[in-house]
Motif scaffolding. Structure first.
Motif, PDB file in Angstrom:
ATOM      1  N   ALA A 130      16.799  32.837  11.685  1.00 38.34           N
ATOM      2  CA  ALA A 130      15.695  33.786  11.831  1.00 38.34           C
ATOM      3  C   ALA A 130      14.846  33.466  13.059  1.00 38.34           C
ATOM      4  O   ALA A 130      14.194  34.349  13.607  1.00 38.34           O
ATOM      5  N   PHE A 131      14.868  32.213  13.498  1.00 40.05           N
ATOM      6  CA  PHE A 131      14.046  31.787  14.623  1.00 40.05           C
ATOM      7  C   PHE A 131      14.840  31.503  15.896  1.00 40.05           C
ATOM      8  O   PHE A 131      14.295  31.584  16.990  1.00 40.05           O
ATOM      9  N   PHE A 132      16.090  31.128  15.747  1.00 37.93           N
ATOM     10  CA  PHE A 132      16.875  30.665  16.888  1.00 37.93           C
ATOM     11  C   PHE A 132      18.221  31.375  16.952  1.00 37.93           C
ATOM     12  O   PHE A 132      18.812  31.691  15.929  1.00 37.93           O
ATOM     13  N   SER A 133      18.737  31.537  18.173  1.00 33.34           N
ATOM     14  CA  SER A 133      20.063  32.135  18.330  1.00 33.34           C
ATOM     15  C   SER A 133      21.008  31.212  19.095  1.00 33.34           C
ATOM     16  O   SER A 133      22.130  31.589  19.383  1.00 33.34           O
ATOM     17  N   ASP A 134      20.557  30.009  19.384  1.00 31.84           N
ATOM     18  CA  ASP A 134      21.380  29.078  20.156  1.00 31.84           C
ATOM     19  C   ASP A 134      21.983  28.031  19.216  1.00 31.84           C
ATOM     20  O   ASP A 134      22.504  28.375  18.159  1.00 31.84           O
ATOM     21  N   LYS A 135      21.886  26.788  19.551  1.00 36.63           N
ATOM     22  CA  LYS A 135      22.542  25.715  18.798  1.00 36.63           C
ATOM     23  C   LYS A 135      21.721  25.175  17.627  1.00 36.63           C
ATOM     24  O   LYS A 135      22.224  24.390  16.829  1.00 36.63           O
ATOM     25  N   GLU A 136      20.464  25.589  17.491  1.00 37.31           N
ATOM     26  CA  GLU A 136      19.593  25.044  16.459  1.00 37.31           C
ATOM     27  C   GLU A 136      20.114  25.216  15.030  1.00 37.31           C
ATOM     28  O   GLU A 136      20.024  24.283  14.232  1.00 37.31           O
ATOM     29  N   PRO A 137      20.672  26.386  14.646  1.00 31.21           N
ATOM     30  CA  PRO A 137      21.225  26.484  13.288  1.00 31.21           C
ATOM     31  C   PRO A 137      22.318  25.443  13.032  1.00 31.21           C
ATOM     32  O   PRO A 137      22.411  24.897  11.931  1.00 31.21           O
ATOM     33  N   GLY A 138      23.113  25.136  14.047  1.00 30.04           N
ATOM     34  CA  GLY A 138      24.129  24.099  13.908  1.00 30.04           C
ATOM     35  C   GLY A 138      23.517  22.713  13.754  1.00 30.04           C
ATOM     36  O   GLY A 138      24.037  21.879  13.009  1.00 30.04           O
ATOM     37  N   VAL A 139      22.419  22.483  14.439  1.00 34.14           N
ATOM     38  CA  VAL A 139      21.703  21.199  14.309  1.00 34.14           C
ATOM     39  C   VAL A 139      21.171  21.065  12.884  1.00 34.14           C
ATOM     40  O   VAL A 139      21.311  20.012  12.257  1.00 34.14           O
ATOM     41  N   VAL A 140      20.574  22.131  12.373  1.00 28.87           N
ATOM     42  CA  VAL A 140      20.062  22.116  11.002  1.00 28.87           C
ATOM     43  C   VAL A 140      21.200  21.848  10.028  1.00 28.87           C
ATOM     44  O   VAL A 140      21.081  21.009   9.127  1.00 28.87           O
ATOM     45  N   ASN A 141      22.316  22.534  10.204  1.00 28.04           N
ATOM     46  CA  ASN A 141      23.473  22.344   9.339  1.00 28.04           C
ATOM     47  C   ASN A 141      23.941  20.886   9.373  1.00 28.04           C
ATOM     48  O   ASN A 141      24.149  20.267   8.326  1.00 28.04           O
ATOM     49  N   GLY A 142      24.101  20.331  10.558  1.00 28.59           N
ATOM     50  CA  GLY A 142      24.610  18.967  10.683  1.00 28.59           C
ATOM     51  C   GLY A 142      23.686  17.931  10.080  1.00 28.59           C
ATOM     52  O   GLY A 142      24.127  17.037   9.334  1.00 28.59           O
ATOM     53  N   ILE A 143      22.403  18.022  10.376  1.00 30.06           N
ATOM     54  CA  ILE A 143      21.453  17.026   9.873  1.00 30.06           C
ATOM     55  C   ILE A 143      21.288  17.137   8.364  1.00 30.06           C
ATOM     56  O   ILE A 143      21.333  16.124   7.651  1.00 30.06           O
ATOM     57  N   LEU A 144      21.097  18.349   7.846  1.00 33.16           N
ATOM     58  CA  LEU A 144      20.928  18.495   6.398  1.00 33.16           C
ATOM     59  C   LEU A 144      22.207  18.152   5.640  1.00 33.16           C
ATOM     60  O   LEU A 144      22.151  17.601   4.536  1.00 33.16           O
ATOM     61  N   ASP A 145      23.370  18.431   6.226  1.00 30.63           N
ATOM     62  CA  ASP A 145      24.632  18.068   5.579  1.00 30.63           C
ATOM     63  C   ASP A 145      24.764  16.548   5.464  1.00 30.63           C
ATOM     64  O   ASP A 145      25.117  16.026   4.399  1.00 30.63           O
ATOM     65  N   ARG A 146      24.458  15.840   6.545  1.00 32.50           N
ATOM     66  CA  ARG A 146      24.518  14.371   6.483  1.00 32.50           C
ATOM     67  C   ARG A 146      23.506  13.811   5.495  1.00 32.50           C
ATOM     68  O   ARG A 146      23.799  12.881   4.750  1.00 32.50           O
ATOM     69  N   LEU A 147      22.311  14.391   5.474  1.00 29.69           N
ATOM     70  CA  LEU A 147      21.290  13.942   4.529  1.00 29.69           C
ATOM     71  C   LEU A 147      21.730  14.218   3.093  1.00 29.69           C
ATOM     72  O   LEU A 147      21.581  13.361   2.218  1.00 29.69           O
ATOM     73  N   ALA A 148      22.291  15.384   2.859  1.00 27.16           N
ATOM     74  CA  ALA A 148      22.767  15.730   1.516  1.00 27.16           C
ATOM     75  C   ALA A 148      23.873  14.785   1.055  1.00 27.16           C
ATOM     76  O   ALA A 148      23.872  14.345  -0.099  1.00 27.16           O
ATOM     77  N   HIS A 149      24.803  14.460   1.937  1.00 28.67           N
ATOM     78  CA  HIS A 149      25.863  13.524   1.570  1.00 28.67           C
ATOM     79  C   HIS A 149      25.295  12.148   1.248  1.00 28.67           C
ATOM     80  O   HIS A 149      25.830  11.438   0.397  1.00 28.67           O
ATOM     81  N   SER A 150      24.222  11.782   1.912  1.00 26.07           N
ATOM     82  CA  SER A 150      23.581  10.493   1.661  1.00 26.07           C
ATOM     83  C   SER A 150      22.786  10.502   0.352  1.00 26.07           C
ATOM     84  O   SER A 150      22.881   9.574  -0.444  1.00 26.07           O
ATOM     85  N   LEU A 151      22.018  11.552   0.132  1.00 25.72           N
ATOM     86  CA  LEU A 151      21.141  11.614  -1.038  1.00 25.72           C
ATOM     87  C   LEU A 151      21.842  12.081  -2.306  1.00 25.72           C
ATOM     88  O   LEU A 151      21.447  11.707  -3.405  1.00 25.72           O
ATOM     89  N   ARG A 152      22.844  12.926  -2.164  1.00 24.38           N
ATOM     90  CA  ARG A 152      23.500  13.542  -3.322  1.00 24.38           C
ATOM     91  C   ARG A 152      25.018  13.435  -3.227  1.00 24.38           C
ATOM     92  O   ARG A 152      25.738  14.420  -3.376  1.00 24.38           O
TER      93      ARG A 152
END
Length: 169
Positions: A130-152
């Motif tokens: 909703a805010f970005f059209s470049d690489k930011e959604p991919g950054v969000v995906n990568g960071i939250l995915d790694r965090l999720a694998h760590s926490l859950r």
């Protein structure tokens, strides 16, 4: 017999939660930029953007929980996110909206075990779009995915087993 149609719901729970996430990111952005008290920002959003006529149809309690939760656990969340950033990057270096998205997603992964990790990741990738059209959604995906694998990790065990089964063949 004439029947009266039932009034339409003001949005499904899922859409109301998606709207709450988007509003929470906007509120966290405001808190971060202005150093305003989270409670004041929450009250302002509820009065002028969520509860007002023509306002967004968001789950107001869920919205408040995210903003309050991120604010209360900001140091913990920032430490988790900092460990996941690429070498040479610091959280303050990220664009303010991106930082707000990551903080909100990290909070949900930490505090809302009732929401599946994959749903949290997907919802915040959509917020990023909703805010970005470049690489930011991919950054969000990568960071939250790694965090999720760590926490859950338990939520991803079946996926890990399936990957191991295909490599053993």
């Amino acid at each position: 017999m004439i029947t009266t149609p039932e009034p339409k719901k003001r949005g499904s729970q899922r859409s109301r939660r998606a709207a709450a996430r988007l509003a929470a990111v906007q509120a966290l952005y405001q808190v971060d930029l202005t150093a305003a008290e989270p409670a004041k920002v929450i009250a302002e959003f509820r009065q002028h953007r969520i509860d007002s006529d023509g306002g967004i149809k968001a789950d107001r309690d869920f919205f408040g929980e995210i903003v309050e939760g991120v604010s209360a656990r900001r140091e913990e969340i920032d430490a988790l996110l900092t460990r996941l950033l690429a070498e040479g990057w610091a959280l303050p270096r990220l664009e303010t909206v991106l930082r707000a998205i990551l903080r909100a997603g990290a909070f949900e992964l930490l505090a809302r075990g009732d929401v599946p990790a994959r749903v949290v990741i997907d919802e915040y990738v959509n917020v990023a779009r909703a805010f970005f059209s470049d690489k930011e959604p991919g950054v969000v995906n990568g960071i939250l995915d790694r965090l999720a694998h760590s926490l859950r990790a338990e939520e991803f065990e079946d996926q890990t087993r399936a990957a191991e089964d295909t490599t053993d063949r």
